[in-house]
Design an enzyme around this catalytic site. Structure first.
Site, PDB file in Angstrom:
ATOM      1  N   HIS A 123       0.882  -1.179   0.000  1.00  0.00           N
ATOM      2  CA  HIS A 123       0.000   0.000   0.000  1.00  0.00           C
ATOM      3  C   HIS A 123       0.923   1.234   0.000  1.00  0.00           C
ATOM      4  O   HIS A 123       1.023   1.950   0.996  1.00  0.00           O
ATOM      5  CB  HIS A 123      -0.906  -0.031   1.229  1.00  0.00           C
ATOM      6  CG  HIS A 123      -2.087   0.880   1.163  1.00  0.00           C
ATOM      7  ND1 HIS A 123      -2.351   1.697   0.070  1.00  0.00           N
ATOM      8  CD2 HIS A 123      -3.085   1.131   2.053  1.00  0.00           C
ATOM      9  CE1 HIS A 123      -3.466   2.388   0.311  1.00  0.00           C
ATOM     10  NE2 HIS A 123      -3.920   2.061   1.494  1.00  0.00           N
ATOM     11  N   GLN A 180      -0.177   4.860   1.022  1.00  0.00           N
ATOM     12  CA  GLN A 180      -0.436   4.996   2.454  1.00  0.00           C
ATOM     13  C   GLN A 180       0.856   5.251   3.225  1.00  0.00           C
ATOM     14  O   GLN A 180       0.933   6.164   4.053  1.00  0.00           O
ATOM     15  CB  GLN A 180      -1.105   3.703   2.965  1.00  0.00           C
ATOM     16  CG  GLN A 180      -1.399   3.715   4.457  1.00  0.00           C
ATOM     17  CD  GLN A 180      -2.543   4.650   4.799  1.00  0.00           C
ATOM     18  OE1 GLN A 180      -3.629   4.511   4.279  1.00  0.00           O
ATOM     19  NE2 GLN A 180      -2.300   5.628   5.673  1.00  0.00           N
ATOM     20  N   ASP A 201      -3.034  -1.469  11.920  1.00  0.00           N
ATOM     21  CA  ASP A 201      -3.901  -1.645  10.748  1.00  0.00           C
ATOM     22  C   ASP A 201      -4.951  -2.674  11.165  1.00  0.00           C
ATOM     23  O   ASP A 201      -4.830  -3.301  12.226  1.00  0.00           O
ATOM     24  CB  ASP A 201      -3.021  -2.161   9.578  1.00  0.00           C
ATOM     25  CG  ASP A 201      -3.783  -2.380   8.280  1.00  0.00           C
ATOM     26  OD1 ASP A 201      -4.948  -1.971   8.170  1.00  0.00           O
ATOM     27  OD2 ASP A 201      -3.191  -2.991   7.352  1.00  0.00           O
ATOM     28  N   ARG A 203      -3.384  11.955   2.915  1.00  0.00           N
ATOM     29  CA  ARG A 203      -3.439  11.137   1.708  1.00  0.00           C
ATOM     30  C   ARG A 203      -3.568  12.047   0.485  1.00  0.00           C
ATOM     31  O   ARG A 203      -2.926  11.827  -0.553  1.00  0.00           O
ATOM     32  CB  ARG A 203      -4.625  10.155   1.753  1.00  0.00           C
ATOM     33  CG  ARG A 203      -4.549   9.081   2.819  1.00  0.00           C
ATOM     34  CD  ARG A 203      -3.438   8.091   2.577  1.00  0.00           C
ATOM     35  NE  ARG A 203      -3.556   7.402   1.306  1.00  0.00           N
ATOM     36  CZ  ARG A 203      -4.338   6.342   1.066  1.00  0.00           C
ATOM     37  NH1 ARG A 203      -5.066   5.823   2.047  1.00  0.00           N
ATOM     38  NH2 ARG A 203      -4.360   5.762  -0.125  1.00  0.00           N
TER      39      ARG A 203
END
Ligand code: CP
Ligand code: NVA
Length: 298
Positions: free
Chosen positions: A128, A131, A217, A285
């Protein structure tokens, strides 16, 4: 032709360029003079759910002067068996870039190869990258350089988010500790290949000792729903909460990539106590990805 397919494939200098530019993008948000995507149309192809990634890319591409179309993979002929390399060749002749969220890392790589347009990995089972670039940007914005710091990941050490952290640790010279049950630890070969200063343990308390950043997470990543009940048992001792935070440095940050499951990977009081960091991380983000888009087309 540049792509952003993984942290593994990036060199440190490119990551640093993006991180520096993310601050500029954040400070200059809404500057209509800076439109590097003017005249471009980008496609977003998603086979998995998303809130943050979808909204931040849709807003970001528009703010940088481009148009964006969201394509659910199920609505494309892809969902009825059209080969990915054909889909890639068609889109590559019509749009200027692609943002893809899917399962197999090989799919984003195949799309990049056959489309001939800048391609961004918006999450696969393997990485990812957007991220983790955002998370490092957020750490540095709040606390200064991450080099030499201790980042502790608590939870599913084998999923996409910690894997991207593993590659980042090696490239940006920070220490990474991963606390995960034996059955959910990253592959030792991958750790060795990364060349980073990385320790993996089953003991979350030891991993949190003196940490500068505590990170978690979800316990059940997208695609792993059938394992949810077993995972809840496996990860029961891997929660970020007040006793764990007490072991970290006094000014340690707590981050969560979101979506959060209160009472599981983080408890409610901890999430709310660190909400300012966690939602700044979510906002970032947009700024970090605008820097990624800018880097891709420059
Ligand atoms: N953190 C993250 O990628 O969120 P979404 O799944 O909502 O995009
Ligand atoms: N590891 C999680 C990240 C969600 C942003 C997943 O893949 O579902």
């Amino acid at each position: 032709m540049k792509h952003l397919l993984s942290i593994e494939a990036m060199d440190a200098k490119s990551i640093e360029t993006i991180l520096e530019n993310a601050s500029v993008m954040k400070a200059q948000r809404g500057d209509s003079q800076h439109q590097p995507l003017a005249g471009q149309t980008w496609a977003m192809i998603f086979t998995k759910s998303s809130t943050r990634t979808r909204v931040s890319f849709e807003v970001g591409i528009r703010e940088l002067g481009g148009s964006v179309m969201f394509l659910s993979a199920n609505d494309l002929q892809l969902g009825r068996g059209e080969p990915l390399k054909d889909t890639a060749r068609v889109l590559g002749r019509m749009v200027h870039g692609a943002v893809i969220r899917t399962f197999a890392q090989s799919d984003v790589e195949e799309f990049a190869e056959w489309s001939g347009i800048p391609t961004i990995n918006a999450l696969t089972d393997t990485e990812h990258p957007c991220q983790i670039i955002t998370d490092i940007f957020t750490y540095q914005e709040l606390r200064g350089p991450i080099a030499g710091k201790v980042v502790t990941f608590i939870g599913d050490g084998a999923c996409n988010v910690p894997i991207s952290w593993i590659w980042a640790a090696a490239k940006l010279n920070f220490q990474l500790r991963i606390a995960a049950p034996k059955t959910h630890q990253p592959c030792p070969n991958l750790i060795a290949k990364s060349g980073g200063n990385i320790t993996v343990t089953e003991d979350p308390n030891a991993a949190a000792e003196g940490a500068d950043l505590l990170y978690t997470d979800v316990w059940v990543s997208m695609g792993k729903e059938a394992e949810a009940a077993q995972r809840e048992q496996d990860f029961a001792d891997y929660q970020i909460n007040e006793p764990l935070i007490k072991r970290a440095n006094a000014d340690a940050l707590v981050m969560h990539c979101l979506p959060a499951h209160r009472g599981k990977e983080i408890d409610e009081p901890t999430l709310e106590a660190h909400a300012n960091t966690i939602f700044t991380q979510a906002e970032n983000r947009l700024h970090a990805q605008n820097a990624i888009l800018n880097w891709l087309v420059s």
